[in-house]
Structure formats: structure tokens, C-alpha cells
Write a protein that holds these residues in place. Structure first.
Motif, PDB file in Angstrom:
ATOM      1  N   PRO A   1      89.495  86.347  29.521  1.00 19.55           N
ATOM      2  CA  PRO A   1      88.997  87.563  28.729  1.00 19.55           C
ATOM      3  C   PRO A   1      87.557  88.453  29.069  1.00 19.55           C
ATOM      4  O   PRO A   1      87.700  89.663  28.797  1.00 19.55           O
ATOM      5  CB  PRO A   1      88.864  86.895  27.360  1.00 19.55           C
ATOM      6  CG  PRO A   1      88.923  85.689  27.658  1.00 19.55           C
ATOM      7  CD  PRO A   1      89.365  85.477  28.889  1.00 19.55           C
ATOM      8  N   ASP A   2      87.106  87.929  29.906  1.00 16.78           N
ATOM      9  CA  ASP A   2      85.855  88.702  31.255  1.00 16.78           C
ATOM     10  C   ASP A   2      86.345  89.321  32.020  1.00 16.78           C
ATOM     11  O   ASP A   2      85.245  89.765  33.084  1.00 16.78           O
ATOM     12  CB  ASP A   2      84.750  87.843  30.271  1.00 16.78           C
ATOM     13  CG  ASP A   2      85.209  86.457  31.006  1.00 16.78           C
ATOM     14  OD1 ASP A   2      85.258  85.911  31.456  1.00 16.78           O
ATOM     15  OD2 ASP A   2      83.692  85.561  30.780  1.00 16.78           O
TER      16      ASP A   2
ATOM     17  N   LYS B   1      80.935  88.286  30.383  1.00 21.75           N
ATOM     18  CA  LYS B   1      80.620  86.661  29.813  1.00 21.75           C
ATOM     19  C   LYS B   1      81.041  86.917  28.252  1.00 21.75           C
ATOM     20  O   LYS B   1      81.508  87.856  27.333  1.00 21.75           O
ATOM     21  CB  LYS B   1      78.906  86.505  29.455  1.00 21.75           C
ATOM     22  CG  LYS B   1      78.646  85.201  29.091  1.00 21.75           C
ATOM     23  CD  LYS B   1      76.674  85.431  29.382  1.00 21.75           C
ATOM     24  CE  LYS B   1      76.896  86.484  27.814  1.00 21.75           C
ATOM     25  NZ  LYS B   1      75.014  86.502  28.218  1.00 21.75           N
ATOM     26  N   SER B   2      82.103  85.899  28.251  1.00 21.77           N
ATOM     27  CA  SER B   2      82.917  85.555  26.794  1.00 21.77           C
ATOM     28  C   SER B   2      81.715  85.061  25.541  1.00 21.77           C
ATOM     29  O   SER B   2      80.734  84.179  26.014  1.00 21.77           O
ATOM     30  CB  SER B   2      83.867  85.319  26.555  1.00 21.77           C
ATOM     31  OG  SER B   2      84.407  85.797  27.547  1.00 21.77           O
TER      32      SER B   2
ATOM     33  N   SER C   1      85.350  86.146  18.974  1.00 16.55           N
ATOM     34  CA  SER C   1      84.708  86.196  19.983  1.00 16.55           C
ATOM     35  C   SER C   1      84.487  87.862  20.304  1.00 16.55           C
ATOM     36  O   SER C   1      85.443  88.348  20.116  1.00 16.55           O
ATOM     37  CB  SER C   1      85.616  85.588  21.058  1.00 16.55           C
ATOM     38  OG  SER C   1      85.561  84.353  20.406  1.00 16.55           O
TER      39      SER C   1
ATOM     40  N   VAL D   1      83.100  90.446  23.910  1.00 14.26           N
ATOM     41  CA  VAL D   1      82.309  90.963  25.851  1.00 14.26           C
ATOM     42  C   VAL D   1      81.799  91.066  26.080  1.00 14.26           C
ATOM     43  O   VAL D   1      81.990  92.049  25.446  1.00 14.26           O
ATOM     44  CB  VAL D   1      84.288  90.214  25.828  1.00 14.26           C
ATOM     45  CG1 VAL D   1      84.646  91.854  26.263  1.00 14.26           C
ATOM     46  CG2 VAL D   1      84.063  90.378  27.753  1.00 14.26           C
TER      47      VAL D   1
ATOM     48  N   THR E   1      80.396  91.811  35.179  1.00 11.33           N
ATOM     49  CA  THR E   1      80.976  92.104  35.828  1.00 11.33           C
ATOM     50  C   THR E   1      81.565  92.655  36.582  1.00 11.33           C
ATOM     51  O   THR E   1      80.437  93.510  36.717  1.00 11.33           O
ATOM     52  CB  THR E   1      82.630  92.630  34.909  1.00 11.33           C
ATOM     53  OG1 THR E   1      83.060  91.788  33.762  1.00 11.33           O
ATOM     54  CG2 THR E   1      83.572  92.579  35.314  1.00 11.33           C
TER      55      THR E   1
END
Ligand code: ADP
Ligand code: MG
Length: 505
Positions: A102-103, A148-149, A158, A160, A165
Motif C-alpha cells: 500500500p505504501d 510508510k503505512s 490505515s 499512508v 517514497t
């Protein structure tokens, strides 16, 4: 420059229930390149910024965005390679490592699997004076970091943060040459020291600028030597587990210890080790399985079609090499030979560049051993006590040098020098002026000392008689005269005059 002589340490031995075991360790260290902007975009890398404020369209992987290589980051990787005495590959290439996270909005990480920019190098890991291990570095490649999640801000959702990145990382991969938990920690420490000397990575482990994946396997005595004699035949070694994302030296050591013992217990119980990725839980003091280990083919690596191969010129590499600073091993060896100090002291003084520079400023034109003593014992001792870094030292190298000059000239004794150090530390000022203004100068004028001695003797005729009979009593007079002169009399002169007057040899 000559290397200091050393012998290799013995591997750590683990006593199992049935057998003795050795441990084999290889480290993959992710070091964040000290660059203001990211590897393929102009977004800032500033730590601690508002979440998602350092994200360009490239980092967010918006459709149609294309990566553009950051030359500064490439230069830092080359510099790091040269600092590790490694071969620099003039041709390297970027590959896509495909995985969903996800990140990682791209759905793949741009890395260098097949053609890394840096090849074989080495790091000398110091264990204690005269004992070190040469650990081979297999490669360094450049890759993007992920975001970073955040799972602890909301019970349902959650979040992000994509600030990380796309930040440039250097992945520094060692050969499995590390033979114990302390060695692994020292390896990371030495690597961090070199990176800081080179200023290619700030080495700040708390901020995540340096993280290590630790690969651990166990084997019986003799196995590792067979591996070294082979052409990197990994099948000779035991099956490894990889402990991910370690960011403290202490945890690295603890994790290896626990992992080695876990593997030994399984093997002695007739079981086999599954190659897997594990996490270390410092609270429970154990490693836990995270996932079974992916192989390269699981990632469907392929050359990144958005980037041309990276071709650099030897002349560029040469110019980077010409600009390298003196590195820790060379500096340490030079301190030992130039200043006649112990290897231990040289290690302390070269731990970081700022320490070394401070010391050399103090030592210039002065006695090297005396300078080393004062910097290590008085200055570092005091800095540690107050939790100051050398940059925050209230006493500059010039001021400390001034204190040493006064001792050398005989203007002050070692004892007064410590008082002077204290004054300069708390009040600042020029040491020579302070000594002058406060009348701290040592009395070397023998006439003045004689007068003081006569006075003490006249007041204590019984002690004079006693000392004549028992020469060890002379010390009492020395103490009295020092007291009478406020500690400023030259102790050697005092001693001589008293002994002469008492008629003691
Ligand atoms: P990957 O990238 O899949 O983790 P690599 O082949 O790049 O795999 O190796 C990663 C690290 O593991 C290297 O530092 C290597 O030296 C180390 N390693 C490989 N085999 C072993 C082993 N049997 N025991 C300990 N470390 C190992
Ligand atoms: Mg790995």
C-alpha cells in the motif's frame, strides 16, 4: 598508507544440547543517500515533514509520469563504493521489482538486480586493538525507498505517508563473512563510520536512515572454511533466515543470538530450517516468522523500460576518487604512527571526523601524547558527562591548545591546568589571560619558594627535627608550602628546596 596489523577473531561457538555450533551471518544494509531530493524526482527528502507533503507526481505514480535519475545520488553511490575499496561498474541498469504494497503506489520498486553500480569491496571490522575481521562486500545497488503505512491512528482505517517514497537508498550487501553477533554490530558500526566520513549517508538509525536485514544460519565447525574454499557455493552452508529491518546495534546482536539458538534447537531435534523472513520482537526477545522467503523470480524482475542503462565515465569515477577524504582505517594508522599513541586511543579519536579534526588542531605543534590525553580524558570525559557532542564543546580546540601551552611552558602545573580547564569550560576566555588576571601562574622563582619554606619551618621546629630523623616526613612540609602558596608553587622546586634545607639526599 600501511594497515595496522591484526589477527582474525574466532567465530562465536554455541553449545547445543548435542553439539557445538557456529553461526554464519550476512547483512544487507539499507543506507539512505544524503541527498536533498529523491532518486527520481525533485521532491524534498526532509525528515519529519508534514505527512504527504514531500510527494511529487512521480512519487505518487500518477499515470504518464517518468522517473529522471538524480546524478547526485549516483555520485554518492560511487563515492561509497570507492570508500569500500570496491569495483565501480561503469555500466549498470535499473530493474523493476514487482510487488504490491500500500505504501508503494507504483506497484513496483525500481532497483538494480542484475547490474548493480558497485561490485566487490571490503570492510575491516575492528573488534579490539589488533583483532579485526575483513568482511567482503558483495555489491551495492541503488533503489527507491517505500512509504510508510500508519496503523495506529484509527481503529478502523490505515493511513499512508508517502514522504519516504522514492528516496534514494544504497543497499550494501555483505558476503556471509560475519561470525558472531558482536561482529555483526561492529560491522554496522564500522560501515556507518565510513558512510559518515564520506558524508554519503548520515547513518541516523533512529530516523531510519540506516536499517539492516540480518541473514543467519548455523553450521558445524569446518563448514565455513569449506564454503570459503568454494566458489561461493551457498549449498555448503546451512539454510538461512532473514531478520528484517533492524535499526539498533543492540537488537541486531540480540536477534542473532536468539535466531541462532532457535535454529540449533530445531536441527538438533531432527527438524529442518525453512528459509523465511522473520521479525525480531525485542519485548518478547524472540524472532517470529513473517513470511516464507521470496526468490528473485517471485518478483518478476525485468529491466525498467522508463530508464536507460546507467553509463558513467571512468574519468568521472577518477575525479570522485580524487576527492575522497582520508578514511577511518588510514587515519587510525596515521595517528598511531604520527603521534605514538595506542591503537585504542587512535580508535577513540578517529571515531568520527569531528573528533579527529578537533584532536589534530590541538596536537598541531604540540606534544601528541599530551594532546591525546587531554582530549580523551578531560574533554571527552566532560562532554560525555554533560551529554554534549564535540560540536557543542564549550572549549574550542584553540582554547584547549592554550591550556596545554601553559603547562608546557611551566606556567601552570597539571593540577592548576584542570582548574583552568574548568574555568574556560564554564566562563570561556583566553587561558593565558585568565592565568595572568587571576594570578594562577606557578611560582618557579626559587627565592619566593625558599621564603615560604623558611616560614613553615620556623613555625614548626619540632617537625623539622622529626623530619631530619625520618626523611619520609618531608612530604608534610611540601603539603604545607603548597597550601601556603595557593597551589601555585612548582612542586618539583618545593620538594628540592625542602630536602636541601633538611639535609636529606
Ligand atoms: P536476497 O536478496 O534474496 O535476500 P542474497 O543472495 O542477496 O539474497 O543474500 C542476502 C544476504 O544473505 C547476503 O548478505 C548473503 O551473504 C547472506 N547469505 C546468503 N546465504 C547465507 C547463509 N547460508 N547464511 C548466512 N547468510 C547468508
Ligand atoms: Mg534480502
Amino acid at each position: 598508507m600501511t594497515e595496522l596489523a591484526y589477527t582474525e577473531p574466532k567465530p562465536k561457538i554455541y553449545a547445543g544440547a548435542k553439539d557445538d555450533w557456529e553461526v554464519v551471518i550476512g547483512l544487507e544494509v539499507h543506507a539512505q543517500v544524503s541527498s536533498k531530493s529523491k532518486l527520481f524526482s525533485g521532491a524534498s527528502t526532509k525528515f519529519g515533514a508534514e505527512p504527504n507533503s514531500n510527494v511529487s507526481l512521480v512519487d505518487a505514480a500518477m499515470p504518464g509520469m517518468l522517473p529522471v535519475i538524480n546524478e547526485f545520488c549516483v555520485e554518492q553511490a560511487v563515492r561509497t563504493g570507492l570508500g569500500l575499496k570496491a569495483e565501480i561498474n561503469l555500466y549498470s541498469r535499473f530493474d523493476r521489482k514487482n510487488y504490491f504494497y500500500p505504501d508503494l503506489p507504483q506497484g513496483y520498486q525500481i532497483s538494480q538486480l542484475y547490474h548493480p553500480i558497485v561490485g566487490e569491496g571490503e570492510i575491516l571490522v575492528d573488534m579490539e586493538p589488533g583483532v579485526a575481521r575483513k568482511v567482503r562486500v558483495e555489491r551495492i545497488h541503488i533503489e527507491q525507498d517505500a512509504g510508510k503505512s500508519v496503523h495506529d491512528m484509527d481503529p478502523e482505517m490505515s493511513f499512508v505517508d508517502l514522504n519516504r517514497t522514492g528516496i534514494a537508498l544504497m543497499e550494501i550487501v555483505s558476503r556471509p563473512d560475519i561470525r558472531g553477533p558482536e561482529e555483526a554490530a561492529e560491522y554496522v558500526r564500522k560501515l556507518r563510520q565510513i558512510l559518515r566520513y564520506l558524508s554519503t549517508c548520515d547513518g541516523n538509525m533512529q530516523e531510519g536512515s540506516m536499517r539492516a536485514d540480518v541473514n543467519v544460519s548455523v553450521c558445524k565447525a569446518g563448514t565455513y572454511e569449506k564454503f570459503r574454499a568454494s566458489d561461493n557455493d551457498f549449498s555448503i552452508l546451512g539454510t538461512r533466515c532473514e531478520i528484517k529491518n533492524m535499526n539498533s546495534m543492540r537488537f541486531i546482536q540480540q536477534a542473532i543470538d536468539h535466531e541462532a539458538k532457535r535454529q540449533i534447537a530445531i536441527i538438533e531435534d531432527g527438524g529442518t530450517i525453512d528459509q523465511e523472513t522473520r521479525l525480531y520482537d525485542p519485548v518478547k526477545s524472540e524472532t517470529r516468522s513473517m513470511r516464507s522467503k521470496e526468490e528473485a523470480h517471485d518478483y518478476r524482475y525485468f529491466p525498467c523500460p522508463d530508464l536507460l542503462p546507467l553509463e558513467i565515465e571512468q574519468s568521472w569515477v577518477d575525479s570522485i576518487a580524487a576527492g575522497l577524504p582520508e578514511l577511518p582505517d588510514d587515519k587510525k594508522a596515521r595517528f598511531v604512527s604520527d603521534y605514538g599513541m595506542t591503537e585504542y586511543d587512535a580508535g577513540v579519536l578517529t571515531a568520527d571526523v569531528a573528533n579527529a579534526t578537533y584532536f589534530e588542531t590541538v596536537a598541531k605543534g604540540r606534544d601528541g601524547k599530551m594532546a591525546a590525553n587531554w582530549v580523551i580524558n578531560e574533554l571527552f570525559g566532560r562532554l560525555n558527562k554533560e551529554d554534549h557532542s564535540i560540536e557543542e564543546s564549550p572549549i574550542s580546540a584553540t582554547q584547549l591548545g592554550g591550556v596545554l601551552d601553559l603547562i608546557t611552558k611551566g606556567d601552570i602545573s597539571g593540577k592548576i591546568a584542570k582548574e583552568l580547564f574548568e574555568i574556560v569550560w564554564t566562563e570561556g576566555g583566553d587561558p593565558a589571560e585568565i592565568v595572568e588576571a587571576r594570578g594562577m601562574k606557578q611560582v618557579t622563582d626559587t627565592g619566593a619558594i625558599e621564603a615560604a619554606v623558611d616560614e613553615v619551618m620556623a613555625a614548626n621546629p619540632d617537625k623539622v627535627a622529626a623530619a631530619k630523623a625520618k626523611p619520609s616526613m618531608a612530604g608534610w612540609f611540601v603539603g604545607q608550602v603548597m597550601k601556603a602558596t595557593g597551589g601555585k608553587a612548582n612542586p618539583k622546586a618545593v620538594n628540592e628546596i625542602i630536602r636541601a634545607k633538611l639535609g636529606i639526599e
